[in-house]
Scaffold this motif. Structure first.
Motif, short mmCIF file in Angstrom:
data_model
loop_
_atom_site.label_atom_id
_atom_site.label_comp_id
_atom_site.label_asym_id
_atom_site.label_seq_id
_atom_site.Cartn_x
_atom_site.Cartn_y
_atom_site.Cartn_z
N THR A 98 0.83 -1.21 0.00
CA THR A 98 0.00 0.00 0.00
C THR A 98 0.86 1.26 0.00
O THR A 98 0.62 2.19 -0.78
N ASN A 99 1.89 1.29 0.85
CA ASN A 99 2.75 2.47 0.93
C ASN A 99 3.54 2.67 -0.37
O ASN A 99 3.72 3.81 -0.81
N MET A 100 4.00 1.58 -0.99
CA MET A 100 4.74 1.71 -2.25
C MET A 100 3.82 2.23 -3.34
O MET A 100 4.20 3.09 -4.13
N GLN A 101 2.59 1.71 -3.40
CA GLN A 101 1.63 2.18 -4.41
C GLN A 101 1.38 3.68 -4.25
O GLN A 101 1.42 4.43 -5.21
N THR A 102 1.18 4.12 -3.02
CA THR A 102 0.95 5.54 -2.74
C THR A 102 2.18 6.37 -3.11
O THR A 102 2.07 7.42 -3.74
N ASN A 107 4.87 10.19 -6.61
CA ASN A 107 6.18 10.48 -7.20
C ASN A 107 6.33 9.70 -8.51
O ASN A 107 7.13 8.77 -8.60
N PRO A 108 5.57 10.09 -9.55
CA PRO A 108 5.53 9.28 -10.77
C PRO A 108 6.88 9.10 -11.47
O PRO A 108 7.10 8.11 -12.13
#
Length: 129
Positions: A98-102, A107-108
């Motif tokens: 979840t944190n990595m996805q966010t 930060n694209p």
């Protein structure tokens, strides 16, 4: 009704039947696991009362081992401790999904080195009421 919706209708019915059967088996397994835990607790109590770490029986050897679990209630200070002592190995090697996805959404253009991603499609079937 065309052939495809009928085929999907049949597949959905079969899928729900299978899911229900799995749920029933899961309940049975859970009951057995609960009973198994009660037996395990009884063995542990007897081993503790006997003051022994192992006992050989006709059916197998029973061993008792102490297992330690570590946790923190203060993640900020724990993280600071890890950084201060360069003790990154105190942490497990896994990424918070979840944190990595966010992070990636916010930060694209920024990707951690070595990061891989696997995207999958999943089917969900909800039972008709």
């Amino acid at each position: 009704m065309t052939d495809q919706p009928l085929a999907l209708d049949k597949l959905a019915r079969i899928y729900i039947k299978m899911r229900t059967a799995i749920q029933d088996l899961d309940k049975q397994i859970e009951n057995i696991k609960e009973q198994q835990q009660q037996v395990k607790n009884a063995m542990k109590d007897q081993m503790m009362a006997l003051g022994t770490k192992s006992a050989r029986t006709e059916y197998g050897t029973i061993s008792i081992k102490e297992k330690s679990r570590f946790y923190t209630q203060d993640w900020e200070n724990f993280k600071a401790f890890v950084v201060q002592h360069d003790a990154v190995d105190l942490l497990e090697k896994r990424i918070s999904q979840t944190n990595m996805q966010t992070f990636l959404e916010e930060n694209p253009g920024l990707h951690p080195p070595g990061l891989s991603n696997v995207a999958e499609f999943d089917i969900s079937v909800t039972k008709s009421r």
